[in-house]
Motif scaffolding. Structure first.
Motif, PDB file in Angstrom:
ATOM      1  N   GLU A   4       0.827  -1.207   0.000  1.00  0.00           N
ATOM      2  CA  GLU A   4       0.000   0.000   0.000  1.00  0.00           C
ATOM      3  C   GLU A   4       0.862   1.259   0.000  1.00  0.00           C
ATOM      4  N   ALA A   5       1.959   1.244   0.771  1.00  0.00           N
ATOM      5  CA  ALA A   5       2.867   2.395   0.808  1.00  0.00           C
ATOM      6  C   ALA A   5       3.516   2.621  -0.551  1.00  0.00           C
ATOM      7  N   ALA A   6       3.935   1.541  -1.198  1.00  0.00           N
ATOM      8  CA  ALA A   6       4.551   1.664  -2.522  1.00  0.00           C
ATOM      9  C   ALA A   6       3.544   2.169  -3.538  1.00  0.00           C
ATOM     10  N   SER A   7       2.317   1.698  -3.449  1.00  0.00           N
ATOM     11  CA  SER A   7       1.264   2.140  -4.362  1.00  0.00           C
ATOM     12  C   SER A   7       0.966   3.626  -4.169  1.00  0.00           C
ATOM     13  N   THR A   8       0.876   4.046  -2.925  1.00  0.00           N
ATOM     14  CA  THR A   8       0.611   5.454  -2.630  1.00  0.00           C
ATOM     15  C   THR A   8       1.756   6.335  -3.120  1.00  0.00           C
ATOM     16  N   THR A   9       2.993   5.875  -2.925  1.00  0.00           N
ATOM     17  CA  THR A   9       4.158   6.627  -3.398  1.00  0.00           C
ATOM     18  C   THR A   9       4.146   6.738  -4.921  1.00  0.00           C
ATOM     19  N   ALA A  10       3.813   5.667  -5.598  1.00  0.00           N
ATOM     20  CA  ALA A  10       3.734   5.679  -7.068  1.00  0.00           C
ATOM     21  C   ALA A  10       2.648   6.641  -7.543  1.00  0.00           C
ATOM     22  N   GLN A  11       1.503   6.647  -6.859  1.00  0.00           N
ATOM     23  CA  GLN A  11       0.427   7.567  -7.216  1.00  0.00           C
ATOM     24  C   GLN A  11       0.869   9.012  -7.007  1.00  0.00           C
ATOM     25  N   TYR A  12       1.585   9.262  -5.924  1.00  0.00           N
ATOM     26  CA  TYR A  12       2.078  10.610  -5.639  1.00  0.00           C
ATOM     27  C   TYR A  12       3.063  11.051  -6.720  1.00  0.00           C
ATOM     28  N   GLY A  13       3.973  10.150  -7.090  1.00  0.00           N
ATOM     29  CA  GLY A  13       4.922  10.465  -8.155  1.00  0.00           C
ATOM     30  C   GLY A  13       4.214  10.744  -9.469  1.00  0.00           C
ATOM     31  N   SER A  14       3.173   9.981  -9.760  1.00  0.00           N
ATOM     32  CA  SER A  14       2.388  10.192 -10.976  1.00  0.00           C
ATOM     33  C   SER A  14       1.714  11.561 -10.963  1.00  0.00           C
ATOM     34  N   LYS A  15       1.193  11.954  -9.808  1.00  0.00           N
ATOM     35  CA  LYS A  15       0.583  13.291  -9.683  1.00  0.00           C
ATOM     36  C   LYS A  15       1.616  14.383  -9.929  1.00  0.00           C
ATOM     37  N   LEU A  16       2.821  14.210  -9.367  1.00  0.00           N
ATOM     38  CA  LEU A  16       3.871  15.217  -9.565  1.00  0.00           C
ATOM     39  C   LEU A  16       4.234  15.348 -11.037  1.00  0.00           C
ATOM     40  N   VAL A  17       4.362  14.228 -11.708  1.00  0.00           N
ATOM     41  CA  VAL A  17       4.701  14.247 -13.141  1.00  0.00           C
ATOM     42  C   VAL A  17       3.604  14.947 -13.934  1.00  0.00           C
ATOM     43  N   SER A  18       2.341  14.667 -13.615  1.00  0.00           N
ATOM     44  CA  SER A  18       1.243  15.302 -14.348  1.00  0.00           C
ATOM     45  C   SER A  18       1.191  16.808 -14.083  1.00  0.00           C
ATOM     46  N   ILE A  19       1.523  17.231 -12.871  1.00  0.00           N
ATOM     47  CA  ILE A  19       1.558  18.668 -12.557  1.00  0.00           C
ATOM     48  C   ILE A  19       2.643  19.352 -13.375  1.00  0.00           C
ATOM     49  N   VAL A  20       3.816  18.730 -13.457  1.00  0.00           N
ATOM     50  CA  VAL A  20       4.925  19.307 -14.223  1.00  0.00           C
ATOM     51  C   VAL A  20       4.587  19.345 -15.701  1.00  0.00           C
ATOM     52  N   LYS A  21       4.022  18.254 -16.232  1.00  0.00           N
ATOM     53  CA  LYS A  21       3.674  18.198 -17.656  1.00  0.00           C
ATOM     54  C   LYS A  21       2.607  19.235 -18.002  1.00  0.00           C
ATOM     55  N   ALA A  22       1.685  19.487 -17.075  1.00  0.00           N
ATOM     56  CA  ALA A  22       0.608  20.452 -17.333  1.00  0.00           C
ATOM     57  C   ALA A  22       1.086  21.896 -17.154  1.00  0.00           C
ATOM     58  N   GLY A  23       2.304  22.084 -16.648  1.00  0.00           N
ATOM     59  CA  GLY A  23       2.828  23.435 -16.451  1.00  0.00           C
ATOM     60  C   GLY A  23       2.175  24.175 -15.297  1.00  0.00           C
ATOM     61  N   LYS A  24       1.699  23.450 -14.305  1.00  0.00           N
ATOM     62  CA  LYS A  24       1.016  24.068 -13.169  1.00  0.00           C
ATOM     63  C   LYS A  24       1.872  24.063 -11.907  1.00  0.00           C
ATOM     64  N   THR A  25       3.186  24.038 -12.078  1.00  0.00           N
ATOM     65  CA  THR A  25       4.055  23.971 -10.908  1.00  0.00           C
ATOM     66  C   THR A  25       3.954  25.216 -10.047  1.00  0.00           C
ATOM     67  N   LYS A  26       3.762  26.374 -10.673  1.00  0.00           N
ATOM     68  CA  LYS A  26       3.673  27.614  -9.899  1.00  0.00           C
ATOM     69  C   LYS A  26       2.504  27.562  -8.920  1.00  0.00           C
ATOM     70  N   ASP A  27       1.384  26.997  -9.349  1.00  0.00           N
ATOM     71  CA  ASP A  27       0.219  26.891  -8.479  1.00  0.00           C
ATOM     72  C   ASP A  27       0.369  25.777  -7.450  1.00  0.00           C
ATOM     73  N   ALA A  28       1.131  24.733  -7.782  1.00  0.00           N
ATOM     74  CA  ALA A  28       1.237  23.564  -6.914  1.00  0.00           C
ATOM     75  C   ALA A  28       2.344  23.690  -5.873  1.00  0.00           C
ATOM     76  N   VAL A  29       3.338  24.551  -6.128  1.00  0.00           N
ATOM     77  CA  VAL A  29       4.472  24.677  -5.217  1.00  0.00           C
ATOM     78  C   VAL A  29       4.137  25.673  -4.121  1.00  0.00           C
ATOM     79  N   GLY A  30       4.495  25.309  -2.898  1.00  0.00           N
ATOM     80  CA  GLY A  30       4.272  26.210  -1.775  1.00  0.00           C
ATOM     81  C   GLY A  30       5.426  26.130  -0.800  1.00  0.00           C
ATOM     82  N   GLY A  31       5.657  27.223  -0.135  1.00  0.00           N
ATOM     83  CA  GLY A  31       6.689  27.279   0.894  1.00  0.00           C
ATOM     84  C   GLY A  31       6.057  27.141   2.261  1.00  0.00           C
ATOM     85  N   PRO A  32       6.730  27.644   3.275  1.00  0.00           N
ATOM     86  CA  PRO A  32       6.218  27.523   4.645  1.00  0.00           C
ATOM     87  C   PRO A  32       4.826  28.132   4.832  1.00  0.00           C
TER      88      PRO A  32
END
Length: 125
Positions: A4-32
């Motif tokens: 389950e942990a590996a599956s969740t990590t893979a899903q998270y990585g997939s979400k990150l890749v889709s955010i980068v491909k869609a060019g929405k990193t500015k909206d998705a990135v946050g600091g403190p």
């Protein structure tokens, strides 16, 4: 549990890749500030959701730390690889220049993310 942990990590990585491909990193990135806002927004949702947020923050920090910026671990790996290929260590002055450039990149990145957080806080969409 491990599957389950590996599956969740893979899903998270997939979400990150889709955010980068869609060019929405500015909206998705946050600091403190953005992290605190998100954590506060999840205050009434229960411990499970907040623990998942902390886990995703931990994974995000791991991924960020592996970027090939000289003062991060990924940058150290790149420099070690360069030294291994050259079979010679970089000079002290060149190492100083590389780390100074890395510190400048990190400083600019920090300021950009903080600016982005403040703009989102002051003028939300």
């Amino acid at each position: 549990a491990w599957i389950e942990a590996a599956s969740t990590t893979a899903q998270y990585g997939s979400k990150l890749v889709s955010i980068v491909k869609a060019g929405k990193t500015k909206d998705a990135v946050g600091g403190p500030v953005g992290i605190a806002q998100t954590f506060y927004a999840l205050a009434g949702t229960g411990a499970q959701t907040r623990i998942e947020l902390l886990a995703s923050l931990s994974l995000s920090l791991f991924i960020f730390n592996m970027f090939p910026i000289p003062i991060l671990d990924g940058g150290h790996l790149v420099l070690l690889t360069i030294e291994a290929i050259r079979r010679k260590k970089l000079s002290a002055i060149n190492m100083q220049r590389v780390y100074l450039a890395g510190a400048a990149i990190m400083g600019l990145l920090f300021l950009t993310i903080m600016w982005n957080d403040v703009v989102k806080l002051v003028a939300p969409k």
